[in-house]
Design an enzyme around this catalytic site. Structure first.
Site, PDB file in Angstrom:
ATOM      1  N   LYS A 145       0.888  -1.163   0.000  1.00 54.20           N
ATOM      2  CA  LYS A 145       0.000   0.000   0.000  1.00 54.20           C
ATOM      3  C   LYS A 145       0.923   1.209   0.000  1.00 54.20           C
ATOM      4  O   LYS A 145       1.574   1.483   1.019  1.00 54.20           O
ATOM      5  CB  LYS A 145      -0.885  -0.024   1.249  1.00 54.20           C
ATOM      6  CG  LYS A 145      -1.763   1.222   1.414  1.00 54.20           C
ATOM      7  CD  LYS A 145      -2.669   1.117   2.647  1.00 54.20           C
ATOM      8  CE  LYS A 145      -3.497   2.385   2.839  1.00 54.20           C
ATOM      9  NZ  LYS A 145      -4.408   2.294   4.003  1.00 54.20           N
ATOM     10  N   GLU A 203      -3.236   7.136   2.084  1.00 57.52           N
ATOM     11  CA  GLU A 203      -3.575   7.409   3.492  1.00 57.52           C
ATOM     12  C   GLU A 203      -2.338   7.522   4.376  1.00 57.52           C
ATOM     13  O   GLU A 203      -2.297   6.966   5.475  1.00 57.52           O
ATOM     14  CB  GLU A 203      -4.519   6.314   4.019  1.00 57.52           C
ATOM     15  CG  GLU A 203      -5.837   6.273   3.249  1.00 57.52           C
ATOM     16  CD  GLU A 203      -6.810   5.209   3.757  1.00 57.52           C
ATOM     17  OE1 GLU A 203      -6.340   4.183   4.259  1.00 57.52           O
ATOM     18  OE2 GLU A 203      -8.021   5.418   3.637  1.00 57.52           O
ATOM     19  N   ASP A 248     -14.733   2.662  -0.836  1.00 60.22           N
ATOM     20  CA  ASP A 248     -14.094   1.876   0.220  1.00 60.22           C
ATOM     21  C   ASP A 248     -15.043   0.893   0.886  1.00 60.22           C
ATOM     22  O   ASP A 248     -15.421   1.111   2.036  1.00 60.22           O
ATOM     23  CB  ASP A 248     -13.483   2.826   1.263  1.00 60.22           C
ATOM     24  CG  ASP A 248     -12.537   2.099   2.208  1.00 60.22           C
ATOM     25  OD1 ASP A 248     -12.190   0.940   1.929  1.00 60.22           O
ATOM     26  OD2 ASP A 248     -12.139   2.706   3.220  1.00 60.22           O
ATOM     27  N   GLU A 258     -16.217  -3.763   8.182  1.00 66.49           N
ATOM     28  CA  GLU A 258     -15.881  -2.398   8.583  1.00 66.49           C
ATOM     29  C   GLU A 258     -17.060  -1.446   8.428  1.00 66.49           C
ATOM     30  O   GLU A 258     -17.307  -0.627   9.304  1.00 66.49           O
ATOM     31  CB  GLU A 258     -14.690  -1.905   7.743  1.00 66.49           C
ATOM     32  CG  GLU A 258     -14.299  -0.466   8.022  1.00 66.49           C
ATOM     33  CD  GLU A 258     -13.080  -0.012   7.214  1.00 66.49           C
ATOM     34  OE1 GLU A 258     -12.533  -0.828   6.434  1.00 66.49           O
ATOM     35  OE2 GLU A 258     -12.673   1.152   7.372  1.00 66.49           O
TER      36      GLU A 258
END
Lengths: 694, 694
Positions: free
Chosen positions: B282, B286, B360, B388
């Protein structure tokens, strides 16, 4: 049919011989000795009870579970002429938790002033069965010497446990209050079986979230589960809650709005949970908010909260674990300096909770000088079950001997014999409140404590809080018998390892009173070379003070003089470098490397000897453990066997890191017959550095 | 003896009727239908195998476990004339994981090109027994349509799991490599049973610690456990590792020292773990480091790592989950904008891992435009099993229908019929590498997934990765039968709830394509009023854009025009506000509150209707669940029953919060027959605020 029975047998044997540790010391596997089993079965054939409440239900349920498991029989509930009589009645001992067990040829009678006393009596009976003791002619009268026997869970609202090594928090906040995990019940059973009657659900570094209405509803659900087992719920509170939750501009304890906010909060709590235990507070310590943020004192803060709780008979347990940022000072002296001056000024529903030692749960600490110093304020003992500095969940350290050492230490507060035990149980100063707590080592791990042997530390806390004069050896004996139900040789082997384990760990990590030399911040592995940290008293150097002359922290009058906080009798045990017990040497003296100990070795040689012998002792633990293979269930055997391998690896790491580092100062050779570590300083340093990688 | 048998029976029945969920779908309780059981037992009476390796051992062990559990017989290993023949032989299908199962009257033959194929065949046979299917005249030939079928664990080095709701990480780093937790083996068994052949052990927000020598030794221990089950280990890596671990001044992918560092690291990894799977990255997402920190591109970064791994046939799985800080932009378009331009420029051992939707893991997203856009670069499907945004562990959401919806979506990349499934399995663009991954929902909780029903999502990932064209209903059928072994009515009831569950959750949380309106940062509960966050695209307002005119994100050419990233066929399904499927409406249109849908209701009325009907559907789930009481084990029954209570409470919370908040903009009444929420905005806001208290 025969095949079927064989198949069933295979399942039974699986049940018996692979144990995931979940059942703890309440294992209740069938007693192998048939004669003994039959004798017990007769005693438990029928039971009568003269009261009915939530506690009687769980008492009978436990009895049934134990009887079915240990004896293979289902106790029958009868109205009269029972072989086992449970009854509430007024005892000679008026303690509300007292019980008596008396037996005649045909009957055992367990009685208590309250249903809780009866529950404790039943657990005592079960323990005697588990440990193969005779039930003939019993005349037992027992009551706890300490009122509040408690676990402190350092559990955060995100489910993590600060310094927890056995999984996550057991409290499933997002499932509560609707879902009651079966583990809550087994947790309560385990605690009740050892007399633990209080639990602080959350971390002393407290989130204010726990006292919101939302969370209080969840806490109530837990309190409801624990109540039948005689366990009260407590919460740690964040001193700044009136600001965080109440939107007030201040949390100043003398501010009327702040006072009112806490009063309202206390009312809210008790409306939901009428038998709520109280609040635990870590204030002005390691960054937590507290009254000193507003120019007030610990006394002001504690008394304000105590006032809010008083109408409900709620307690304030105020922690003495404070130390100011003072690079020149001695953290050893901080708690005494901060609290001694307020002795007598705290409201009567306040307990000051004191860690056993003056620093922070090191593997060996002299006692906190506050024990014996607070004559008018109840102080509570805070032990740490979770092995923050004692090898986490991979080192086998039975803490019983450590607790015993602390409790038997003589404060000399009222002359010889003024032991810490007598301070804590209130004898010495007639404390109206008495308490002993353990920072829990439990978590969501299937076996509760990660290391299977660490269950013993939980067990010990309960037993020692019930009776602080019980020996750690007696407790080990009970625990091993109950937990393993194995043969005599294995039982003795396990006990022997347990009894030696703490000294072994001390030897390879912190010999002669070395302290606070673990990995910085994460507290994993050795890092005696830490010289810089956000605070000087978070370094290792601050504590060991090694230089070319010697090693150790001079706390005599030539040094920080923290020794002066002890009464003379205790002080004089430590003040002379030539007579001090070597285990405490470097706690109080900066001893020259070449200083000779009573055994003739220099400090350096003795340190090195202990590091090396410590490692060899772990090898001996491994050999002893290997000798009981096949005698206990294979899952636990392999589990411990593997952890001992890790322990050995890490013992070598501690030894090498310590020897190589301190040798830079001592400049003395590793004495024969020991071989100098093969690893370089850089190699050893890189090992702990791995654990600093975020 | 009779008593003894009765007692044994009581234990058996305990085993059968209290299930803690640990055994997952490999439950293996005795089949109740005696005739059926005998038939199967005959088929499994004897077994022969023509190869011997680590995989054959676990294959036979699984067969024995299943046979003993389901049928009550111990399969006998024989040299010839076995009723069940396992053999390695060359099949028509050359896929190394392919298997065949053929049965004649007296014999079943399971064959594979490799021992792994045979293992999969055995699990298929067991599944057929678990689901009561006939074993007569089988002519099964099966091979996975996707090569890499993998779990991504978002597990941190401190044991926490990012977005995990089922306890802590299962990997006990401080016990490894010495201790092998039995759970590792059961994890491998479960994965192998559904064809999962890869696992990424650590969080994509990766600590560099995992690729230190110390941790690689631990990773090797896990790889050794998983290998016999055909599972390869992968690690997420931190792009800045050369700086963090190597002490280099840069992590610039074009820097020769950096390249060399990664080459050395790859060599080190493969020396320890020769069949290591690869690295997942990744980067520049973020806050994670990446090549763009050094003025390079994703292509530069991925190719540099791919070069290091190529000599070892290692993969680089590079995540496309990136979005720049652009308050005016549309996060929807970010991944396509960043990656499409490099199509064809990635080295052949690179896979681009793409989340199913452009944002997401919302409960309903249109597909990521990258599916169908990357013709020369293999893209992998990333689904999220951990819930989530789907109610954590307290809402029952069977994700099968969601995955199916995604996989069946037509990209129109090569005309009609160019489904996502055909992109992913490589058919459409002839990808040499194919992969489907699920962000794991497993943790240390006894039942692995927290919500017992969430086990189905793990199961589904494996089954859909094996065959992306299998239906979610077929999978639900298998899973329920294997997991509950209950009667037909209960099976059907559970399946029915499962199949409806995702739409129900969508209705009470995110109707009509509302998205990203959950609690800020923690993602718990509703918080559609979040207007400020560290980034605008972390607010709710950014997505729902509610105003007095309407609601929704205009992504047509009049708006952000992100729709243009789709091929025409798909684009035209979404571009017209009057013909778009209402479930996607607010993903692509800012729809006026009073805009009429095809059913005649206004947008506002339809939203409100769905919120209310969603809650009522939960009540219906509760009723349906209650109807199977006593038909499945009580522990699971009560567990789900309690979670449904929480789900209902939170569904009401979502409904009320959403209606009260959006009504501020719509200024329209709650349509009859629904009653306006009784709670005020402030009350509802305070509920989520509790979870923001640190």
């Amino acid at each position: 049919m025969r095949l079927f029975v064989l198949f069933l047998l295979s399942i039974i044997s699986l049940n018996t011989f692979a144990d995931d540790g979940y059942r703890l010391w309440l294992k209740y596997d069938r007693i192998q000795n048939e004669a003994l089993r039959k004798t017990y079965a007769q005693k438990l054939a029928t039971v009568s009870i003269n009261f009915s409440d939530e506690t009687s239900k769980v008492t009978l349920s436990e009895l049934e579970k134990a009887s079915l498991g240990l004896l293979g029989v289902k106790t029958k509930l009868v109205g009269s002429n029972a072989s086992l009589v449970l009854k509430k009645e007024i005892l000679t001992d008026k303690n509300s938790e007292a019980f008596e067990i008396k037996s005649t040829k045909n009957q055992i009678v367990i009685s208590g002033n309250t249903s809780k006393g009866v529950l404790y009596g039943v657990f005592e009976l079960i323990r005697r069965i588990q440990t193969s003791e005779s039930l003939e002619n019993l005349k037992i009268a027992s009551s706890p010497k300490i009122q509040l026997r408690m676990l402190n869970h350092w559990d955060n609202n995100n489910g993590t446990i600060e310094r927890g090594y056995a999984g996550m928090s057991m409290w499933k906040w997002y499932e509560l209050p609707e879902r009651i995990d079966t583990r809550y019940i087994d947790y309560a059973r385990a605690n009740a079986s050892i007399g633990i009657n209080g639990t602080v659900l959350n971390n002393v570094n407290a989130s204010a979230r726990f006292i919101t209405a939302e969370y209080l509803g969840k806490v109530k659900a837990l309190a409801d589960v624990f109540r039948p087992y005689g366990i009260k719920v407590f919460l740690s509170v964040n001193f700044a809650s009136p600001k965080i939750l109440g939107g007030l501009k201040t949390a100043d304890p003398l501010d009327p709005e702040v006072k009112q906010w806490w009063k309202n909060k206390a009312d809210e709590v008790y409306k939901l949970i009428p038998d709520f235990g109280g609040f635990v507070v870590k204030a002005n310590s390691e960054g937590e908010p507290g009254p000193m943020d507003f120019g007030r004192t610990h006394k002001d803060g504690a008394n304000m909260l105590a006032e809010a709780m008083a109408p409900h008979n709620g307690l304030i347990i105020w922690r003495a674990f404070v130390y100011n940022f003072d690079p020149k000072g001695d953290r050893f002296a901080a708690a005494y300096n901060e609290f001694k001056k307020f002795d007598g000024e705290f409201l009567p529903n306040i307990i000051i909770q004191v860690k056993n030692g003056p620093i922070d749960f090191q593997v060996r600490e002299p006692i906190s000088p506050l024990f014996g110093a607070m004559e008018k304020t109840p102080v509570s003992m805070e032990f740490q079950l979770t092995q923050e500095y004692l090898g986490w969940a991979t080192h086998w350290v039975y803490e019983g001997p450590m607790f015993e050492e602390v409790l038997k230490t003589d404060t000399f507060a009222k002359g010889a014999g003024s032991t810490v035990a007598k301070v804590i149980d209130g004898q010495l100063f007639k404390y109206p409140l008495t308490s002993m707590i353990g920072v829990a080592n439990t978590g969501s791990d299937r076996n509760w404590t990660g290391h299977p042997m660490a269950q013993a530390n939980w067990y010990t806390l309960g037993r020692m809080a019930w009776n602080p004069e019980i020996t750690s050896e007696k407790i080990a004996d009970e625990w091993v018998k109950m937990t393993f139900q194995s043969d005599k040789k294995s039982t003795e082997t396990i006990k022997k390892i347990m009894m030696e384990s703490r000294e072994i760990y001390t030897n390879y990590t912190n010999p002669l009173g070395v302290h606070h030399v673990m990995g910085e911040s994460h507290h994993f592995g050795p890092e005696p070379w830490v010289e810089k940290a956000p605070r000087p008293d978070w370094t290792a150097l601050y504590y060991h003070r090694a230089d070319t002359v010697g090693i150790g922290f001079d706390r005599t009058e030539k040094g920080s003089n923290s020794l002066a906080q002890y009464h003379l009798g205790l002080r004089s045990k430590y003040s002379d470098i030539n007579t001090i017990q070597p285990e405490f040497l470097l706690w109080f003296h900066h001893a020259p490397w070449r200083h000779k100990l009573q055994n003739g070795r220099t400090v350096w040689d003795e340190m090195v000897t202990r590091y090396y012998e410590g490692v060899k002792s772990v090898e001996n633990m491994q050999r002893q453990w290997a000798s009981i293979k096949g005698k206990i269930d294979s899952e636990t055997f392999e589990n411990v066997e593997a952890r001992l391998k890790t322990q050995h690896k890490e013992a070598l790491w501690w030894r090498d890191a310590s020897v190589v580092y301190f040798q830079k100062y001592s400049k003395m050779p590793v004495p024969s017959p020991y071989q100098k570590p093969a690893r370089t300083f850089e190699e050893l340093k890189s090992l702990v550095d791995v654990y600093h990688v975020k």
